[in-house]
Design a protein around this motif. Structure first.
Motif, short mmCIF file in Angstrom:
data_model
loop_
_atom_site.label_atom_id
_atom_site.label_comp_id
_atom_site.label_asym_id
_atom_site.label_seq_id
_atom_site.Cartn_x
_atom_site.Cartn_y
_atom_site.Cartn_z
N VAL A 348 31.76 -19.19 -32.96
CA VAL A 348 30.53 -18.80 -33.65
C VAL A 348 30.04 -19.96 -34.52
CG1 VAL A 348 29.59 -17.28 -35.43
CG2 VAL A 348 30.97 -16.33 -33.59
N ALA A 349 30.95 -20.60 -35.26
CA ALA A 349 30.55 -21.72 -36.12
C ALA A 349 29.94 -22.84 -35.31
CB ALA A 349 31.76 -22.22 -36.91
N TRP A 350 30.47 -23.10 -34.14
CA TRP A 350 29.94 -24.18 -33.30
C TRP A 350 28.65 -23.77 -32.60
CZ3 TRP A 350 30.35 -29.21 -32.53
CH2 TRP A 350 29.89 -29.77 -31.34
N ARG A 351 28.70 -22.63 -31.90
CA ARG A 351 27.58 -22.24 -31.05
C ARG A 351 26.40 -21.70 -31.86
NH1 ARG A 351 30.05 -18.24 -28.81
NH2 ARG A 351 29.09 -16.73 -30.26
N ASP A 352 26.67 -20.74 -32.75
CA ASP A 352 25.58 -20.04 -33.44
C ASP A 352 25.13 -20.77 -34.70
OD1 ASP A 352 25.91 -18.16 -31.47
OD2 ASP A 352 26.97 -16.73 -32.73
N PHE A 353 26.07 -21.43 -35.37
CA PHE A 353 25.71 -22.09 -36.63
C PHE A 353 25.28 -23.53 -36.36
CE2 PHE A 353 27.41 -23.52 -41.06
CZ PHE A 353 26.12 -23.58 -41.55
N LEU A 354 26.19 -24.37 -35.91
CA LEU A 354 25.85 -25.79 -35.78
C LEU A 354 24.75 -26.01 -34.74
CD1 LEU A 354 28.38 -28.72 -35.80
CD2 LEU A 354 26.31 -28.79 -34.44
N LEU A 355 24.96 -25.55 -33.52
CA LEU A 355 23.97 -25.77 -32.47
C LEU A 355 22.81 -24.78 -32.56
CD1 LEU A 355 26.39 -26.30 -29.42
CD2 LEU A 355 25.32 -28.06 -30.86
N GLY A 356 23.12 -23.53 -32.87
CA GLY A 356 22.10 -22.50 -32.84
C GLY A 356 21.04 -22.64 -33.91
N HIS A 357 21.46 -23.05 -35.12
CA HIS A 357 20.47 -23.21 -36.18
C HIS A 357 19.49 -24.32 -35.85
CE1 HIS A 357 22.19 -21.01 -39.93
NE2 HIS A 357 22.36 -20.31 -38.83
N PHE A 358 19.98 -25.42 -35.30
CA PHE A 358 19.06 -26.50 -34.93
C PHE A 358 18.11 -26.04 -33.83
CE2 PHE A 358 17.90 -30.00 -32.14
CZ PHE A 358 17.27 -30.85 -33.04
N ALA A 359 18.66 -25.40 -32.80
CA ALA A 359 17.82 -24.99 -31.67
C ALA A 359 16.75 -23.99 -32.10
CB ALA A 359 18.71 -24.38 -30.58
N TRP A 360 17.07 -23.14 -33.08
CA TRP A 360 16.12 -22.11 -33.50
C TRP A 360 14.82 -22.70 -34.04
CZ3 TRP A 360 14.21 -21.13 -38.43
CH2 TRP A 360 13.40 -19.98 -38.54
N PHE A 361 14.86 -23.92 -34.55
CA PHE A 361 13.65 -24.48 -35.13
C PHE A 361 12.57 -24.80 -34.10
CE2 PHE A 361 16.21 -24.77 -38.91
CZ PHE A 361 15.29 -24.57 -39.91
N ALA A 362 12.86 -24.58 -32.83
CA ALA A 362 11.80 -24.66 -31.82
C ALA A 362 11.00 -23.37 -31.73
CB ALA A 362 12.41 -24.98 -30.45
N GLN A 363 11.47 -22.30 -32.37
CA GLN A 363 10.75 -21.02 -32.33
C GLN A 363 9.42 -21.14 -33.08
OE1 GLN A 363 11.54 -18.10 -30.86
NE2 GLN A 363 13.53 -18.78 -30.05
N PRO A 364 8.41 -20.39 -32.66
CA PRO A 364 7.09 -20.49 -33.31
C PRO A 364 7.13 -20.21 -34.81
CG PRO A 364 6.90 -19.32 -31.23
CD PRO A 364 8.37 -19.51 -31.47
N GLN A 365 7.89 -19.19 -35.24
CA GLN A 365 7.92 -18.87 -36.67
C GLN A 365 8.61 -19.96 -37.47
OE1 GLN A 365 9.78 -17.48 -34.34
NE2 GLN A 365 11.49 -16.26 -35.13
N ALA A 366 9.58 -20.65 -36.85
CA ALA A 366 10.23 -21.77 -37.52
C ALA A 366 9.26 -22.93 -37.68
CB ALA A 366 11.46 -22.21 -36.73
N GLN A 367 8.50 -23.21 -36.65
CA GLN A 367 7.50 -24.27 -36.75
C GLN A 367 6.44 -23.94 -37.79
OE1 GLN A 367 7.30 -27.41 -35.04
NE2 GLN A 367 9.47 -26.83 -34.85
N ALA A 368 6.09 -22.67 -37.88
CA ALA A 368 5.12 -22.26 -38.91
C ALA A 368 5.70 -22.48 -40.31
CB ALA A 368 4.72 -20.80 -38.71
#
Length: 377
Positions: A348-368
């Motif tokens: 979870v720390a690797w997939r959802d936290f380290l990698l997942g948090h970065f990847a989420w910033f491609a979401q429209p609400q993150a960009q907003a």
């Protein structure tokens, strides 16, 4: 009379069994007997739900104290004393941080067997967010603005604190990888110095999986290289603050929990504050995860009241946000793999936290959210 089991804050807003067994009354007595100013504990009144350690409010005849216990693999007495020295510096500069008590020998960090203990006087103020996990938003933009102002006060007070780097990288905020001109080489170097991190990464194609982060890290690095190092809090969330009243207009009355403090740089601490307070990370669906741009902008506005931010500073905070967690996420991976030996949580720390948090910033609400931050400059 039975008591419900003690639970800790977990991922995805679900309470979970704590990492460490709760403090016991006899255990508290064995620690507090070393403090001449305190009597034997009368009652353990509240167990903290925070992860990584065990803590409780303990009633003595003289009043309550806050007792916290760490496993020695997480914090030795010397490593804990590093946090206490920073707290003492901030108190000397007028910051509202709780007093760390010392035993008869003048020690603030107490080593007993496999555990390390610390005892704090209770800070003044209302614990409005006592049951709120990190990554939940403040109740109001006014709370966020006051939190931003207090963070600036802390950074001003920390400017002349010249202690060396932490002697541990485990569960502290860091910037070694974030600032590195070659992040993959920096991780490899860390693995050479931290065999537990090396073991946690050994079963992963980590260089390949981190490849999507490298362009963003490369764009950051030239701007970070010249930023001065200063000691930072590392976990600036409203649940680590006490408040001077019960309402939405309350201001910060005290600062708590310096467990993640380390020498990094001020804008990283500010970006971490936005990450902790303005994104609903505990909502599991990335596509619908809420953001709170008004909280982010209020944090920036409060901070700028004491430490003005240039447009370049604000833009850098926005660009840091997808990567602010990187060094800490590596330390959390190491913690779950080597200390707790929980491979599922390490994943979870690797997939959802380290990698997942970065990847989420491609979401429209993150960009907003990032656009709102840049517009606040």
């Amino acid at each position: 009379m039975s008591h419900p089991p003690h639970l800790a804050h977990g991922w995805n807003d679900a309470p979970m069994a704590p990492d460490w067994p709760p403090l016991r009354a006899d255990e508290a007595a064995a620690v507090l007997v070393r403090f001449p100013s305190l009597s034997s504990p009368l009652q353990l009144r509240w167990h903290s739900p925070r992860p990584f350690s065990a803590a409780a409010r303990v009633a003595c005849a003289q009043g309550e104290v806050f007792l916290k216990r760490h496993h020695v693999r997480v914090r030795s007495a010397a490593q804990l004393a590093e946090e206490h020295a920073f707290i003492a510096h901030l108190r000397a500069h007028g910051l509202p941080v709780p007093r760390v008590l010392t035993d008869a020998g003048g020690h603030s960090a107490i080593a007993l067997g496999e555990w390390t203990y610390e005892v704090h006087a209770l800070a003044a103020g209302l614990d409005l967010y006592r049951d709120a996990p990190s990554w939940t938003p403040p109740l109001s933009a006014a709370h966020a603005r006051s939190a931003g102002r207090m963070l600036a006060r802390l950074h001003l007070a920390a400017r002349d604190y010249a202690a060396p780097a932490r002697s541990t990288a485990l569960l502290v905020t860091g910037d070694a990888v974030l600032r590195a001109s070659d992040p993959l080489a920096a991780i490899a170097q860390s693995c050479a110095q931290r065999p537990d991190l090396a073991a946690a990464l050994a079963t992963r194609d980590w260089a390949q999986e981190l490849a999507p982060l490298l362009p963003a890290l490369g764009a950051l690095q030239p701007r970070l290289a010249a930023l001065p190092t200063c000691w930072t809090h590392g976990d600036w969330h409203v649940s680590n603050l006490l408040w001077d009243g019960p309402g939405a207009r309350a201001g910060v009355a005290a600062i708590l929990d310096f467990g993640l403090c380390a020498p990094t740089f001020a804008l990283l601490d500010l970006a971490t504050a936005i990450e902790r307070n303005a994104i609903a990370w505990l909502q599991p669906d990335p596509a619908t995860r809420a953001v709170f741009p008004e909280i982010a902008c209020a944090l920036l506005a409060g901070y700028a009241e004491l430490l003005p931010l240039s447009m370049a500073d604000v833009a850098l905070v926005a660009d840091l946000l997808p990567l602010a967690h990187l060094d800490f996420a590596l330390s959390e991976l190491e913690y779950f793999h080597a200390v707790l030996r929980q491979p599922a949580m390490a994943a979870v720390a690797w997939r959802d936290f380290l990698l997942g948090h970065f990847a989420w910033f491609a979401q429209p609400q993150a960009q907003a959210l990032l656009q709102a931050i840049r517009g606040a400059g």
